[in-house]
Motif scaffolding. Structure first.
Motif, PDB file in Angstrom:
ATOM      1  N   PHE A   1       0.845  -1.188   0.000  1.00  0.00           N
ATOM      2  CA  PHE A   1       0.000   0.000   0.000  1.00  0.00           C
ATOM      3  C   PHE A   1       0.883   1.241   0.000  1.00  0.00           C
ATOM      4  CE2 PHE A   1      -2.320   3.442   1.980  1.00  0.00           C
ATOM      5  CZ  PHE A   1      -3.537   3.386   1.337  1.00  0.00           C
ATOM      6  N   PRO A   2       0.629   2.207  -0.895  1.00  0.00           N
ATOM      7  CA  PRO A   2       1.490   3.399  -1.002  1.00  0.00           C
ATOM      8  C   PRO A   2       1.052   4.494  -0.029  1.00  0.00           C
ATOM      9  CG  PRO A   2      -0.113   3.361  -2.803  1.00  0.00           C
ATOM     10  CD  PRO A   2      -0.384   2.160  -1.970  1.00  0.00           C
ATOM     11  N   SER A   3       1.786   4.665   1.066  1.00  0.00           N
ATOM     12  CA  SER A   3       1.435   5.716   2.023  1.00  0.00           C
ATOM     13  C   SER A   3       1.641   7.102   1.431  1.00  0.00           C
ATOM     14  CB  SER A   3       2.282   5.562   3.297  1.00  0.00           C
ATOM     15  OG  SER A   3       3.667   5.564   2.986  1.00  0.00           O
ATOM     16  N   LEU A   4       2.319   7.164   0.266  1.00  0.00           N
ATOM     17  CA  LEU A   4       2.517   8.446  -0.416  1.00  0.00           C
ATOM     18  C   LEU A   4       1.175   9.090  -0.782  1.00  0.00           C
ATOM     19  CD1 LEU A   4       4.948  10.146  -1.476  1.00  0.00           C
ATOM     20  CD2 LEU A   4       4.643   9.018  -3.671  1.00  0.00           C
ATOM     21  N   LEU A   5       0.112   8.279  -0.882  1.00  0.00           N
ATOM     22  CA  LEU A   5      -1.211   8.833  -1.196  1.00  0.00           C
ATOM     23  C   LEU A   5      -1.659   9.847  -0.157  1.00  0.00           C
ATOM     24  CD1 LEU A   5      -3.175   5.636  -2.346  1.00  0.00           C
ATOM     25  CD2 LEU A   5      -2.372   7.502  -3.787  1.00  0.00           C
ATOM     26  N   CYS A   6      -1.161   9.726   1.063  1.00  0.00           N
ATOM     27  CA  CYS A   6      -1.585  10.631   2.129  1.00  0.00           C
ATOM     28  C   CYS A   6      -1.105  12.054   1.900  1.00  0.00           C
ATOM     29  CB  CYS A   6      -1.107  10.114   3.485  1.00  0.00           C
ATOM     30  SG  CYS A   6      -1.907   8.563   3.974  1.00  0.00           S
ATOM     31  N   ARG A   7      -0.206  12.262   0.939  1.00  0.00           N
ATOM     32  CA  ARG A   7       0.239  13.629   0.631  1.00  0.00           C
ATOM     33  C   ARG A   7      -0.767  14.374  -0.233  1.00  0.00           C
ATOM     34  NH1 ARG A   7       6.845  13.426  -0.223  1.00  0.00           N
ATOM     35  NH2 ARG A   7       7.294  12.105   1.586  1.00  0.00           N
ATOM     36  N   LEU A   8      -1.796  13.645  -0.725  1.00  0.00           N
ATOM     37  CA  LEU A   8      -2.873  14.294  -1.481  1.00  0.00           C
ATOM     38  C   LEU A   8      -3.862  14.846  -0.457  1.00  0.00           C
ATOM     39  CD1 LEU A   8      -3.393  11.513  -4.188  1.00  0.00           C
ATOM     40  CD2 LEU A   8      -1.912  13.523  -4.318  1.00  0.00           C
ATOM     41  N   ARG A   9      -3.765  16.113  -0.155  1.00  0.00           N
ATOM     42  CA  ARG A   9      -4.442  16.702   0.993  1.00  0.00           C
ATOM     43  C   ARG A   9      -5.959  16.686   0.879  1.00  0.00           C
ATOM     44  NH1 ARG A   9      -1.040  15.922   4.872  1.00  0.00           N
ATOM     45  NH2 ARG A   9       1.021  16.770   4.434  1.00  0.00           N
ATOM     46  N   SER A  10      -6.500  16.610  -0.337  1.00  0.00           N
ATOM     47  CA  SER A  10      -7.952  16.618  -0.499  1.00  0.00           C
ATOM     48  C   SER A  10      -8.524  15.221  -0.662  1.00  0.00           C
ATOM     49  CB  SER A  10      -8.339  17.467  -1.722  1.00  0.00           C
ATOM     50  OG  SER A  10      -7.900  18.802  -1.564  1.00  0.00           O
ATOM     51  N   LEU A  11      -7.686  14.204  -0.544  1.00  0.00           N
ATOM     52  CA  LEU A  11      -8.125  12.838  -0.786  1.00  0.00           C
ATOM     53  C   LEU A  11      -9.099  12.380   0.292  1.00  0.00           C
ATOM     54  CD1 LEU A  11      -7.605  10.419  -2.717  1.00  0.00           C
ATOM     55  CD2 LEU A  11      -5.910   9.610  -1.064  1.00  0.00           C
ATOM     56  N   THR A  12     -10.299  11.991  -0.127  1.00  0.00           N
ATOM     57  CA  THR A  12     -11.327  11.525   0.818  1.00  0.00           C
ATOM     58  C   THR A  12     -11.687  10.056   0.624  1.00  0.00           C
ATOM     59  OG1 THR A  12     -13.118  12.207  -0.666  1.00  0.00           O
ATOM     60  CG2 THR A  12     -12.352  13.821   0.971  1.00  0.00           C
ATOM     61  N   SER A  13     -11.364   9.465  -0.541  1.00  0.00           N
ATOM     62  CA  SER A  13     -11.787   8.091  -0.810  1.00  0.00           C
ATOM     63  C   SER A  13     -10.701   7.320  -1.549  1.00  0.00           C
ATOM     64  CB  SER A  13     -13.074   8.097  -1.638  1.00  0.00           C
ATOM     65  OG  SER A  13     -13.455   6.773  -1.969  1.00  0.00           O
ATOM     66  N   VAL A  14     -10.382   6.113  -1.052  1.00  0.00           N
ATOM     67  CA  VAL A  14      -9.432   5.204  -1.708  1.00  0.00           C
ATOM     68  C   VAL A  14     -10.064   3.820  -1.765  1.00  0.00           C
ATOM     69  CG1 VAL A  14      -7.178   4.080  -1.578  1.00  0.00           C
ATOM     70  CG2 VAL A  14      -7.387   6.473  -0.930  1.00  0.00           C
ATOM     71  N   SER A  15     -10.150   3.246  -2.974  1.00  0.00           N
ATOM     72  CA  SER A  15     -10.658   1.885  -3.134  1.00  0.00           C
ATOM     73  C   SER A  15      -9.696   1.087  -4.008  1.00  0.00           C
ATOM     74  CB  SER A  15     -12.056   1.884  -3.758  1.00  0.00           C
ATOM     75  OG  SER A  15     -12.508   0.547  -3.901  1.00  0.00           O
ATOM     76  N   LEU A  16      -9.082   0.067  -3.410  1.00  0.00           N
ATOM     77  CA  LEU A  16      -8.189  -0.845  -4.136  1.00  0.00           C
ATOM     78  C   LEU A  16      -8.748  -2.268  -4.046  1.00  0.00           C
ATOM     79  CD1 LEU A  16      -4.743   0.523  -2.876  1.00  0.00           C
ATOM     80  CD2 LEU A  16      -5.947   1.107  -4.967  1.00  0.00           C
ATOM     81  N   TYR A  17     -10.057  -2.383  -4.054  1.00  0.00           N
ATOM     82  CA  TYR A  17     -10.754  -3.663  -3.882  1.00  0.00           C
ATOM     83  C   TYR A  17     -10.323  -4.710  -4.914  1.00  0.00           C
ATOM     84  CZ  TYR A  17     -14.656  -6.964  -4.217  1.00  0.00           C
ATOM     85  OH  TYR A  17     -15.412  -8.100  -4.299  1.00  0.00           O
ATOM     86  N   ASN A  18     -10.132  -5.946  -4.438  1.00  0.00           N
ATOM     87  CA  ASN A  18      -9.889  -7.113  -5.289  1.00  0.00           C
ATOM     88  C   ASN A  18      -8.661  -6.949  -6.179  1.00  0.00           C
ATOM     89  OD1 ASN A  18     -10.403  -9.694  -6.228  1.00  0.00           O
ATOM     90  ND2 ASN A  18     -11.748  -9.009  -7.866  1.00  0.00           N
ATOM     91  N   ASN A  19      -7.520  -6.770  -5.524  1.00  0.00           N
ATOM     92  CA  ASN A  19      -6.243  -6.727  -6.221  1.00  0.00           C
ATOM     93  C   ASN A  19      -5.264  -7.630  -5.481  1.00  0.00           C
ATOM     94  OD1 ASN A  19      -6.419  -4.704  -8.520  1.00  0.00           O
ATOM     95  ND2 ASN A  19      -7.291  -3.481  -6.859  1.00  0.00           N
ATOM     96  N   SER A  20      -3.985  -7.348  -5.645  1.00  0.00           N
ATOM     97  CA  SER A  20      -2.961  -8.132  -4.945  1.00  0.00           C
ATOM     98  C   SER A  20      -2.085  -7.210  -4.100  1.00  0.00           C
ATOM     99  CB  SER A  20      -2.103  -8.904  -5.962  1.00  0.00           C
ATOM    100  OG  SER A  20      -2.887  -9.831  -6.674  1.00  0.00           O
ATOM    101  N   ILE A  21      -2.738  -6.305  -3.372  1.00  0.00           N
ATOM    102  CA  ILE A  21      -2.015  -5.432  -2.450  1.00  0.00           C
ATOM    103  C   ILE A  21      -1.486  -6.305  -1.316  1.00  0.00           C
ATOM    104  CG2 ILE A  21      -2.138  -3.335  -1.075  1.00  0.00           C
ATOM    105  CD1 ILE A  21      -2.753  -2.997  -4.068  1.00  0.00           C
ATOM    106  N   ASN A  22      -0.184  -6.254  -1.088  1.00  0.00           N
ATOM    107  CA  ASN A  22       0.418  -7.190  -0.134  1.00  0.00           C
ATOM    108  C   ASN A  22       1.182  -6.458   0.959  1.00  0.00           C
ATOM    109  OD1 ASN A  22       2.776  -6.376  -1.470  1.00  0.00           O
ATOM    110  ND2 ASN A  22       2.727  -8.122  -2.853  1.00  0.00           N
TER     111      ASN A  22
END
Length: 995
Positions: A78-99
């Motif tokens: 999981f990329p914690s770098l996404l947290c630098r997107l200050r307006s980000l309210t929703s993240v969906s990575l459903y049904n992948n191979s996030i390990n």
């Protein structure tokens, strides 16, 4: 400098630079594997990422506020770098191979409201810092591999409305602090291996809760009264636990509840008698498979229920008449209780009934003629009751019926003509009643009929020619009736027929010609009729036939020699008018009873051919006596010689230097290598292949082990029996590979290696003994009937979990390289173990891709296409082989068969599906009532055998898909277009004894 400025303004840049959020996402992209190319338009030629796949921006500020990459097959941490997107309210990575594990710094996503990471490969413990997300409302971590306890910090979420941790590996108990999340509307913790614990009474504080799913959480004790405080609750699921005690009356105070599922617990006592009138929204009640007793409350049946499942309890008394008034009732399952009385007269008149199962009760009276008034009745199961009267004439128009089981009742009269020809019925079971009349010619319309069971009735007349039009018929059982006339000639057209049982009737005439076309026939029982003529030679060409009973007829002539081609478990030709010699294969004492009552039949069996010349017999007697005397002398001398040689052998063996044996144990042993050596004789051989012989060794403590003795030299072979291909493989390497692999791993679905034992000239591997042998041997023998659908499904799950362990939980991962049905062993309960790691390889941990092998290892029909021509091996090769095993389980066929021509099983299945349809692929030995689940398993097998490795799921994904087949058999209810309708269901009666 002025010249440069002039040139800059004269020639401005042709492209705009990507903004900072886009640059962050470019770095996120680099951290993912992207086999499907979903990031192909994530490029730096745009000024913002707002037009990129899966990215949504705020229309006013053009800042990224949502990222949805569901079902894209991406992999990586999981990329914690996404947290630098200050307006980000929703993240969906459903049904992948996030390990990997979830990063602890996720709390920096301060504006995040919606986080969906369900159906991935995440591991480790749940981060405590998740509760520090001040705006988080929806958290879905379903279907991962999180372990450990639920962190205490989870009780401090500020705005959380939905928490789903379904299908992980969480242990501990369900914590009481979850009752502190006052904003919670959905709490889903089902299918986790929690430690045994009670339902926390504090959950009653969640007054906003609408959905509570705690099924299969190892809950014990009573249901707390505080659950009745959840006035907004619409869905309560506490099934598949060990809850006990009575159902609290407070549950009837759940005024908003739509469905309650308490099945498969140990609840006792009566249902609450009153209070049900508060639950005006209740549509589904499932309290089956408990220990409940008493009567069914009339007040409960007065509700507008959609589904009522009370099966496998101890309810008694009558079914309340008020149940017939429900306008939504589509499912009524009451089997295996003690209910009695007559059914309500208008049952079905107001209700869109789909499924009715009243089996194994004490009901009596007639079937209500209104059951199918709405024209939606699909399954009617009423076996083992005392129903009487006729089948209602109105049922002739019930076109929706698919399964009808009325066996073991007191029905009588003629079956309505239209009822015989219902077009969608695949199972019609009228066994053990008092039905009369003939089979109507309208049966020609029953084009979907697979099983026709009408034994033990009073049916009369000829069997109509139209029976031969039912090309899907697999089982025709009509014994113990009064059928007359000859077998219809058209019966030889039933190419799918596996069982024909018409014994104890009044049939006459000769058997029809063309019997050779019944290729799938495995049981033919025409005993106790008046059939005559010769026994057709064609019967000898029915290679699958293992039960043949033609006794008690008037057959004459010789027994055809062609019957010796059959592998019969039962042969009975007694009490006919047969003559001549018995075929040599059957001229044995064990077959004697099958030939009695044929005066003209001769054979070397005592009691047959008594008319022979007595003097000749006397000469034979003296000759036999002489032979026996001589044989006795030889036997005595042989025993003395053997004893002397055996003593010499034991002395020589004790003289061997014990230090030459090297024993390496991997578990605590209760035996020595010398006890194993004593068992290595040919009488104990239970298998042989390209790598060596396998012996069964029974130890002095009574336990059994399996011992593999490897060949002493290098061997290049294609084993003719098993199809093993191992070009240039040195078996010393196989010994080392097996020891290195099995010595280090521990899993319930991997065969256990007790120890290895070796000298310079001999190498032994000692395993746990599997009483039921290999899946391949059992599945492709005349014992395949032992493998019913539930057993085959269990085997597929067990084997998949074993391979998933090798691929995902071993460090580094292990590729088996020879997955096949013969390498899946079965214990006494048909639990499956993956075995034979002689060619297993460790996957290259450098991440440089598949490793190229110098030789091919594997078995014909199981080898993945890319492995065969590139010699590159990885986990995807095992997945292909496992897919072939699934196809074997579904079809019952070998991976390579002369019938396929140049095709293997995979190509044959694909071709047959395209040209003939699903029914020509499935194993006819499997009960068609499981067809839906069998088809799902077939789809998984086809997915695993995709020609492109990238399209094959991981073994962890395969395990999840297989488990979903089992989960989906549980009853649920869904809201659609304002109406309640089932979106999957379980035919529970087929899992109990009443099936």
């Amino acid at each position: 400098m002025l010249l440069l400025l002039f040139l800059f303004f004269l020639c401005p840049p042709l492209t705009l630079s990507l903004n900072q959020e886009g640059l962050y996402l470019q770095r996120v992209k680099l951290g993912f594997d992207d086999p499907n190319g979903v990031f192909s338009n994530w490029n730096d030629r745009n000024d913002t990422p707002c037009d990129w796949y899966g990215v949504t921006c705020d229309s006013a500020t053009r800042s990224v506020n949502s990222i949805d990459l569901s079902n894209t097959n991406i992999g990586g941490p999981f990329p914690s770098l996404l947290c630098r997107l200050r307006s980000l309210t929703s993240v969906s990575l459903y049904n992948n191979s996030i390990n990997s594990t979830l990063p602890a710094d996720l709390y920096t996503c301060q504006n995040l409201e919606h986080l969906v990471l369900a159906q991935n490969l995440l591991t480790g413990t749940l981060p405590q810092t998740l509760a520090q997300l001040p705006n988080l409302k929806y958290l879905d971590l379903t279907g991962n591999n999180f372990s450990g306890d639920i962190p205490e910090s989870f009780g401090s979420f500020r705005r959380l409305e939905a928490l789903s941790l379904v299908g992980n590996l969480l242990d501990g108990t369900i914590p009481s602090f979850l009752g502190n999340i006052s904003t919670l509307k959905q709490l889903n913790l089902s299918y986790n291996p929690f430690s045994p614990g009670r339902i926390p009474p504090e959950l009653g504080n969640l007054t906003n809760l609408e959905i509570l799913w705690l099924s299969d959480c190892d809950l014990v004790g009573p249901i707390p009264d505080s659950i009745g405080q959840l006035k907004r609750l619409t869905d309560l699921d506490l099934a598949l636990n060990n809850l006990n005690g009575p159902i609290p009356s407070s549950l009837t105070e759940l005024s908003s509840v739509i469905q309650i599922e308490l099945y498969n617990n140990s609840l006792t006592g009566n249902l609450p008698v009153t209070g049900w009138s508060n639950m005006t929204a209740l549509r589904l009640l499932d309290v089956s498979m408990n220990e409940l007793n008493g009567t069914i409350p009339d007040e409960l049946c007065s509700l507008q229920l959609g589904s009522l499942n009370l099966y496998q309890n101890q309810f008694e008394g009558n079914l309340p008449k008020s149940i017939a008034k429900s306008p939504y009732l589509y499912e009524l399952r009451l089997f295996q209780n003690r209910l009695t009385g007559e059914l309500p007269k208008n049952l079905g008149k107001n209700s869109p009934l789909n499924f009715v199962d009243l089996s194994s009760n004490q009901f009596f009276g007639e079937i209500p003629a209104t059951l199918c008034d709405k024209g939606e009745l699909e399954e009617l199961l009423m076996i083992y009751n005392s129903f009487s009267g006729n089948i209602p004439a109105s049922f002739s128009k019930c076109q929706s019926l698919t399964r009808v089981r009325l066996a073991n009742n007191n029905f009588s009269g003629e079956v309505p003509a239209g009822f015989w020809g219902l077009p969608h019925v695949f199972l019609l079971d009228l066994t053990d009643n008092s039905f009369s009349g003939e089979i109507a010619k309208t049966i020609a319309g029953a084009t979907n009929l697979s099983a026709l069971s009408i034994s033990k009735n009073n049916f009369t007349g000829n069997i109509p020619d139209e029976i031969g039009w039912l090309e899907n018929l697999v089982d025709f059982s009509g014994s113990n009736n009064q059928f007359t006339g000859s077998l219809p000639a058209s019966i030889v057209n039933l190419g799918q027929l596996g069982k024909l049982d018409l014994h104890n009737n009044e049939l006459s005439g000769e058997l029809p010609s063309g019997m050779h076309s019944l290729k799938k026939l495995n049981e033919l029982n025409l005993a106790d009729n008046g059939l005559s003529g010769n026994i057709p030679e064609e019967i000898g060409s029915l290679s699958g036939l293992n039960y043949l009973d033609l006794s008690g007829n008037r057959f004459s002539g010789n027994i055809p020699l062609e019957l010796q081609n059959l592998k019969l478990n039962q042969l009975n030709l007694s009490n006919n008018h047969l003559s001549g010699d018995i075929p040599p294969l059957y001229a044995r004492e064990i077959y004697k009873n099958g030939f009695l009552g044929n005066p003209g039949l001769c054979g070397d069996i005592a009691g047959l051919c008594d008319s022979r010349d007595e003097s000749k017999n006397l000469g034979y007697v003296w000759l036999l006596r002489s032979i026996f005397i001589l044989a006795g002398l030889v036997f005595i001398v042989g025993v003395v010689w053997f004893y002397w040689k055996y003593r010499s052998f034991k002395k020589a063996k004790r003289a061997i230097d014990k230090s030459k044996w090297t024993l390496m144990s991997f578990h605590k042993l209760g035996f020595s290598e010398y006890e194993i050596l004593d068992c290595l004789n040919e009488d104990n051989v239970i298998g042989s292949g390209s790598s060596g012989k396998v012996y069964k060794a029974v130890l002095s403590n009574g336990e059994a082990v399996a011992v593999k003795k490897l060949w002493q030299c290098s061997k290049t072979a294609v084993d003719q029996e098993s199809g093993d291909v191992e070009k240039g493989q040195i078996h010393d390497d196989g010994f080392e590979a097996e020891v290195d692999t099995l010595g280090k791993i521990r899993h319930k679905n991997i065969v256990r290696l007790w120890c290895s034992c070796s000298t310079k000239d001999c190498k032994l591997l000692v395993y746990e003994y599997m009483p039921n042998g290999s899946l391949g041997d059992l599945l492709h023998s005349n014992k395949s009937g032992l493998l019913d659908w539930p057993t085959r499904y269990k085997i597929s799950v067990d084997a998949a979990e074993g391979l998933s362990y090798l691929h995902h939980d071993c460090v580094p991962p292990i590729v088996h390289r020879d997955v096949k049905s013969n390498n899946i062993l079965l214990d006494g309960d048909f639990g499956a173990r993956v075995a034979d790691f002689g060619v297993a390889k460790v996957v290259d941990a450098s991440g440089k891709g598949p490793k190229s092998m110098s030789v091919i290892a594997g078995s014909c029909g199981y080898i993945a296409p890319e492995y065969a021509y590139t010699l590159r091996v990885n986990e995807k090769s095992d997945i292909y082989s496992f897919g072939v095993v699934i196809l074997e389980l579904v079809t019952g066929r070998l991976p390579v068969d002369p019938e396929f021509g140049e095709k293997d099983l995979v190509k044959w299945v694909c071709t047959t599906l395209d040209q003939k349809g699903i029914d020509h692929v499935l194993d006819p030995k499997l009960d068609s009532c499981f067809k839906e689940e069998i088809c799902k398993l077939l789809n998984i097998g086809l997915l695993c055998t995709s020609p492109l490795p990238i399209n094959r799921p991981s073994m962890r994904r395969v395990v999840k898909m297989l488990q979903e087949i089992g989960v989906e058999k549980q009853p649920k209810i869904a809201q659609k277009d304002g109406k309640l309708s089932p979106y999957y269901y379980e035919d529970a009666s087929d899992q109990g004894s009443v099936a």
